[in-house]
Write an enzyme that holds these catalytic residues in place. Structure first.
Site, PDB file in Angstrom:
ATOM      1  N   CYS A   2     -59.908  41.164  50.529  1.00 18.22           N
ATOM      2  CA  CYS A   2     -60.648  41.929  49.531  1.00 18.22           C
ATOM      3  C   CYS A   2     -61.476  42.958  50.282  1.00 18.22           C
ATOM      4  O   CYS A   2     -62.396  42.608  51.023  1.00 18.22           O
ATOM      5  CB  CYS A   2     -61.559  41.010  48.711  1.00 18.22           C
ATOM      6  SG  CYS A   2     -62.599  41.904  47.532  1.00 18.22           S
ATOM      7  N   GLU A 102     -56.988  46.105  44.793  1.00 17.29           N
ATOM      8  CA  GLU A 102     -55.956  45.797  45.784  1.00 17.29           C
ATOM      9  C   GLU A 102     -54.889  46.879  45.687  1.00 17.29           C
ATOM     10  O   GLU A 102     -54.734  47.516  44.646  1.00 17.29           O
ATOM     11  CB  GLU A 102     -55.334  44.424  45.552  1.00 17.29           C
ATOM     12  CG  GLU A 102     -56.273  43.247  45.750  1.00 17.29           C
ATOM     13  CD  GLU A 102     -56.732  43.062  47.191  1.00 17.29           C
ATOM     14  OE1 GLU A 102     -56.252  43.814  48.076  1.00 17.29           O
ATOM     15  OE2 GLU A 102     -57.564  42.172  47.433  1.00 17.29           O
TER      16      GLU A 102
END
Length: 232
Positions: A2, A102
């Site tokens: 992340c 993402e």
């Protein structure tokens, strides 16, 4: 991993959701990146927001470049790694967010950013750990990282890891200094895909210099690369 997330809510919304006081002004953020100073809630001070830098520098990397900071740690092994064991036991935190990004790879040079949120679009948090160390200038600096786990069915279409997403109930356990190791590890699981949404966003999010509401809006594939078939 992340590496970017958003926190596009107001100070009042943050205080109400996390039942914690923020003693400084807060401006909504749409493209939070490593090394930046952002709000967290720690197990030591669960009734107030602290502002820590994203990215822990391990002992072996003190005074090394920013690029060598650790921004994520695997939830599956955080309790075993010498670098993180102490923080896992004594310095846990939650990181407020309302979305994370993402990138889906489409060939060697093309990646399409996607934003992931809760289905109802509300606030949530990531499970994290924090640390404190003294800089070469003698300044105490507080830093944190985000724990990641295996992706759920939704995130797996884009990436092979996802941050550990917490609910109000699991936040209490994560911040509770008396939670057992077994209880803590049980929390560190993939969040339900049925409770999340995903959509493509502008490639403007690729640059940390960009931080505006435009970054969290759903973007038509044609607007990104002129090719509708990318998402077919």
């Amino acid at each position: 991993m992340c590496g970017r997330y958003s926190l596009s809510k107001s100070k009042i919304e943050l205080e109400e959701r996390f039942q914690a006081e923020m003693l400084t002004d807060f401006k909504p953020r749409y493209n939070i990146a490593p090394t930046q100073l952002v709000p967290v809630v720690t197990s030591q001070s669960p009734k107030g927001f602290s502002f820590f830098y994203w990215g822990i520098t391990p002992e072996f990397g003190r005074n090394k470049p920013v690029s060598q900071k650790l921004i994520n740690a695997k939830a599956e092994s955080v309790h075993q790694k010498m670098t993180f064991k102490s923080s896992f036991k004594q310095r846990r935190c939650i990181i407020p967010a309302d979305g994370f990004y993402e990138w889906k790879k489409l060939g060697k040079k093309t990646s399409i950013p996607h934003r992931f949120t809760l289905r109802e679009g509300g606030l949530f948090s990531f499970a994290g750990i924090w640390d404190e160390y003294e800089t070469v200038d003698g300044e105490n600096q507080h830093t944190f990282l985000i724990l990641t786990t295996e992706p759920n069915e939704l995130v797996s279409e884009v990436h092979d890891r996802m941050p550990v997403v917490l609910t109000p109930e699991t936040e209490k356990k994560w911040l509770n200094n008396y939670s057992s190791e077994e209880e803590l590890l049980e929390i560190l699981k993939p969040f339900s895909a049925n409770e999340m949404l995903s959509y493509p966003v502008s490639t403007l999010v690729n640059s940390v210099k960009n931080d505006s509401p435009a970054l969290i809006r759903k973007t038509d594939p044609m607007d990104q690369h002129g090719n509708y078939t990318l998402f077919g």
